[in-house]
Motif scaffolding. Structure first.
Motif, mmCIF file in Angstrom:
data_model
loop_
_atom_site.group_PDB
_atom_site.id
_atom_site.type_symbol
_atom_site.label_atom_id
_atom_site.label_comp_id
_atom_site.label_asym_id
_atom_site.label_seq_id
_atom_site.Cartn_x
_atom_site.Cartn_y
_atom_site.Cartn_z
ATOM 1 N N VAL A 159 0.855 -1.193 0.000
ATOM 2 C CA VAL A 159 0.000 0.000 0.000
ATOM 3 C C VAL A 159 0.888 1.239 0.000
ATOM 4 O O VAL A 159 1.833 1.336 0.783
ATOM 5 C CB VAL A 159 -0.930 -0.002 1.230
ATOM 6 C CG1 VAL A 159 -1.717 1.294 1.331
ATOM 7 C CG2 VAL A 159 -1.875 -1.198 1.166
ATOM 8 N N ALA A 160 0.580 2.203 -0.860
ATOM 9 C CA ALA A 160 1.425 3.391 -0.993
ATOM 10 C C ALA A 160 1.287 4.354 0.183
ATOM 11 O O ALA A 160 2.165 5.185 0.410
ATOM 12 C CB ALA A 160 1.084 4.119 -2.289
ATOM 13 N N SER A 161 0.210 4.284 0.942
ATOM 14 C CA SER A 161 0.007 5.187 2.078
ATOM 15 C C SER A 161 1.125 5.022 3.095
ATOM 16 O O SER A 161 1.543 3.900 3.397
ATOM 17 C CB SER A 161 -1.343 4.879 2.731
ATOM 18 O OG SER A 161 -1.533 5.621 3.912
ATOM 19 N N PRO A 162 1.657 6.126 3.650
ATOM 20 C CA PRO A 162 2.794 6.007 4.575
ATOM 21 C C PRO A 162 2.412 5.329 5.886
ATOM 22 O O PRO A 162 1.321 5.539 6.414
ATOM 23 C CB PRO A 162 3.194 7.468 4.820
ATOM 24 C CG PRO A 162 1.942 8.247 4.585
ATOM 25 C CD PRO A 162 1.230 7.530 3.487
ATOM 26 N N HIS A 174 13.185 6.971 7.018
ATOM 27 C CA HIS A 174 13.284 5.784 6.177
ATOM 28 C C HIS A 174 13.867 4.677 7.061
ATOM 29 O O HIS A 174 15.005 4.791 7.524
ATOM 30 C CB HIS A 174 14.173 6.044 4.969
ATOM 31 C CG HIS A 174 13.607 7.063 4.023
ATOM 32 N ND1 HIS A 174 12.613 6.762 3.123
ATOM 33 C CD2 HIS A 174 13.867 8.387 3.873
ATOM 34 C CE1 HIS A 174 12.298 7.853 2.441
ATOM 35 N NE2 HIS A 174 13.035 8.854 2.883
ATOM 36 N N PRO A 175 13.104 3.619 7.326
ATOM 37 C CA PRO A 175 13.538 2.627 8.313
ATOM 38 C C PRO A 175 14.819 1.887 7.957
ATOM 39 O O PRO A 175 15.579 1.507 8.834
ATOM 40 C CB PRO A 175 12.345 1.668 8.407
ATOM 41 C CG PRO A 175 11.528 1.932 7.202
ATOM 42 C CD PRO A 175 11.748 3.346 6.820
ATOM 43 N N ASP A 176 15.074 1.654 6.665
ATOM 44 C CA ASP A 176 16.327 1.016 6.238
ATOM 45 C C ASP A 176 16.568 1.434 4.800
ATOM 46 O O ASP A 176 16.072 0.804 3.864
ATOM 47 C CB ASP A 176 16.231 -0.508 6.354
ATOM 48 C CG ASP A 176 17.527 -1.214 5.976
ATOM 49 O OD1 ASP A 176 18.424 -0.550 5.406
ATOM 50 O OD2 ASP A 176 17.654 -2.418 6.227
ATOM 51 N N GLU A 181 5.954 8.108 8.675
ATOM 52 C CA GLU A 181 5.755 9.398 9.330
ATOM 53 C C GLU A 181 5.711 9.232 10.850
ATOM 54 O O GLU A 181 5.162 8.255 11.371
ATOM 55 C CB GLU A 181 4.479 10.062 8.809
ATOM 56 C CG GLU A 181 4.582 10.390 7.327
ATOM 57 C CD GLU A 181 3.459 11.266 6.830
ATOM 58 O OE1 GLU A 181 2.688 11.808 7.661
ATOM 59 O OE2 GLU A 181 3.336 11.417 5.601
ATOM 60 N N LEU A 182 6.325 10.196 11.550
ATOM 61 C CA LEU A 182 6.451 10.162 12.999
ATOM 62 C C LEU A 182 5.539 11.218 13.631
ATOM 63 O O LEU A 182 5.451 12.343 13.137
ATOM 64 C CB LEU A 182 7.896 10.424 13.422
ATOM 65 C CG LEU A 182 8.982 9.551 12.769
ATOM 66 C CD1 LEU A 182 10.353 9.972 13.275
ATOM 67 C CD2 LEU A 182 8.738 8.081 13.045
ATOM 68 N N PHE A 183 4.909 10.854 14.745
ATOM 69 C CA PHE A 183 4.013 11.768 15.444
ATOM 70 C C PHE A 183 4.161 11.601 16.950
ATOM 71 O O PHE A 183 4.529 10.531 17.442
ATOM 72 C CB PHE A 183 2.544 11.481 15.091
ATOM 73 C CG PHE A 183 2.200 11.664 13.641
ATOM 74 C CD1 PHE A 183 1.743 12.890 13.170
ATOM 75 C CD2 PHE A 183 2.340 10.617 12.745
ATOM 76 C CE1 PHE A 183 1.428 13.065 11.835
ATOM 77 C CE2 PHE A 183 2.030 10.779 11.405
ATOM 78 C CZ PHE A 183 1.571 12.008 10.946
ATOM 79 N N ALA A 184 3.856 12.671 17.669
ATOM 80 C CA ALA A 184 3.585 12.588 19.104
ATOM 81 C C ALA A 184 2.107 12.871 19.278
ATOM 82 O O ALA A 184 1.514 13.644 18.509
ATOM 83 C CB ALA A 184 4.413 13.604 19.880
ATOM 84 N N ALA A 185 1.485 12.238 20.251
ATOM 85 C CA ALA A 185 0.054 12.441 20.493
ATOM 86 C C ALA A 185 -0.186 12.641 21.981
ATOM 87 O O ALA A 185 0.303 11.851 22.803
ATOM 88 C CB ALA A 185 -0.750 11.251 19.985
ATOM 89 N N GLY A 237 13.844 0.336 16.447
ATOM 90 C CA GLY A 237 14.357 1.517 15.759
ATOM 91 C C GLY A 237 13.311 2.606 15.579
ATOM 92 O O GLY A 237 13.615 3.801 15.705
ATOM 93 N N PHE A 238 12.074 2.234 15.270
ATOM 94 C CA PHE A 238 11.006 3.217 15.116
ATOM 95 C C PHE A 238 10.774 3.974 16.425
ATOM 96 O O PHE A 238 10.594 5.189 16.441
ATOM 97 C CB PHE A 238 9.703 2.535 14.709
ATOM 98 C CG PHE A 238 9.681 2.014 13.304
ATOM 99 C CD1 PHE A 238 9.593 2.877 12.226
ATOM 100 C CD2 PHE A 238 9.727 0.654 13.059
ATOM 101 C CE1 PHE A 238 9.558 2.402 10.923
ATOM 102 C CE2 PHE A 238 9.689 0.163 11.767
ATOM 103 C CZ PHE A 238 9.606 1.032 10.692
ATOM 104 N N THR A 239 10.768 3.226 17.525
ATOM 105 C CA THR A 239 10.516 3.835 18.828
ATOM 106 C C THR A 239 11.647 4.777 19.214
ATOM 107 O O THR A 239 11.412 5.888 19.698
ATOM 108 C CB THR A 239 10.330 2.730 19.885
ATOM 109 O OG1 THR A 239 9.224 1.901 19.493
ATOM 110 C CG2 THR A 239 10.053 3.316 21.259
ATOM 111 N N ILE A 240 12.881 4.362 18.991
ATOM 112 C CA ILE A 240 14.024 5.226 19.292
ATOM 113 C C ILE A 240 13.973 6.485 18.434
ATOM 114 O O ILE A 240 14.256 7.591 18.898
ATOM 115 C CB ILE A 240 15.339 4.456 19.080
ATOM 116 C CG1 ILE A 240 15.455 3.320 20.116
ATOM 117 C CG2 ILE A 240 16.540 5.383 19.174
ATOM 118 C CD1 ILE A 240 16.601 2.359 19.859
#
Length: 277
Positions: free
Chosen positions: A109-112, A179-181, A190-194, A231-234
């Motif tokens: 799926v192209a959606s991020p 970019h994860p790798d 995409e990264l967010f804080a909520a 890695g995503f969490t860091i």
């Protein structure tokens, strides 16, 4: 003007639907489309003659193919696809002039995809303990997931919050993308804080067994000691820290026995510096 691509194969259809994945940049690794060039790249891989600067017994990057055994049976194009991931093998020409084959992976799926750092009114970070099949182990993480068809990154973040921890965002703050790798995976995440007022029960059907709010100093220590290894969490924690959303309450002398680099770094203390949705 957009190139008209005959949609005769899955590879052609992917090129037509997502042309941004097939552009060539000056000085980079060029993807080859001419059938004669593709065949030359395949023959080079078949004979093991490709020279990409890799070790003779390995590869320069995760997706580089350089041995005769790999090239002899290696198709070019889409070599595997399901509703989650697509594996592509491109015929390429490296900056040094050598042709060869290169593998990369992308979300079907192209959606991020989205990664979202939940923050409570008390300033705690909400973590989930998630079992991951790939590593066959439990990981401390924040909610994250692949994109849904047609959804924006923000919409995906809101959905992941609801699905994984039963929470609604009272404020969603964009922290950019990653970019994860970059050596193997084509995806942009995409990264967010909520900011959330509370959370529900863990989504056990997805392999989550605990939802735990932790104060920032404890989370920082978990990163420093390797207890948080996702890695995503860091990445999302780092972006939030550098945007002034974390760091309050960190001991002035840093974290004991961790040597956490950056515990004394100046940060932007004006909260909400990112784009809000």
């Amino acid at each position: 003007m957009r190139e008209e691509i005959p949609a005769t194969t899955p590879y052609d259809r992917l090129r037509a639907a997502r042309p941004e994945l097939f552009g060539n940049s000056p000085g980079g690794i060029d993807i080859l489309f001419d059938p004669a060039d593709v065949e030359e790249a395949r023959r080079t891989a078949d004979t093991g003659a490709q020279n990409t600067g890799a070790e003779s017994s390995g590869t320069a990057d995760a997706g580089t193919e350089s041995t005769a055994a790999e090239g002899a049976t290696a198709p070019v194009g889409v070599v595997y696809a399901d509703r989650f991931v697509t594996l592509v093998r491109d015929a390429v020409r490296f900056p040094g002039g050598a042709p060869g084959l290169y593998v990369r992976m992308l979300s079907t799926v192209a959606s991020p995809g989205a990664v979202v750092l939940p923050l409570t009114p008390a300033g705690e970070v909400v973590l989930v303990e998630h079992y991951r099949h790939a590593t066959r182990s439990w990981h401390w993480e924040v909610p994250r997931g692949m994109g849904a068809p047609g959804a924006t990154g923000a919409e995906n973040a809101v959905r992941e919050l609801a699905e994984e921890i039963g929470a609604d965002a009272t404020e969603l703050i964009s922290l950019g993308h990653m970019h994860p790798d970059s050596g193997l995976i084509a995806d942009r995440v995409e990264l967010f804080a909520a900011r959330i007022d509370g959370f529900g029960s863990p989504e056990t059907s997805e392999g989550i067994r605990r939802i735990v709010p932790r104060p920032w100093p404890e989370v920082a220590e978990m990163v420093a000691t390797g207890e948080i290894a996702c890695g995503f969490t860091i990445a999302v924690i780092t972006r939030a820290l550098l945007n002034g959303l974390l760091g309050k309450g960190l001991p002035a002398d840093g974290l004991p026995e961790t040597g956490l680099p950056g515990s004394g770094l100046p940060v932007n203390t004006a909260e909400g510096t990112g784009e809000k949705h």
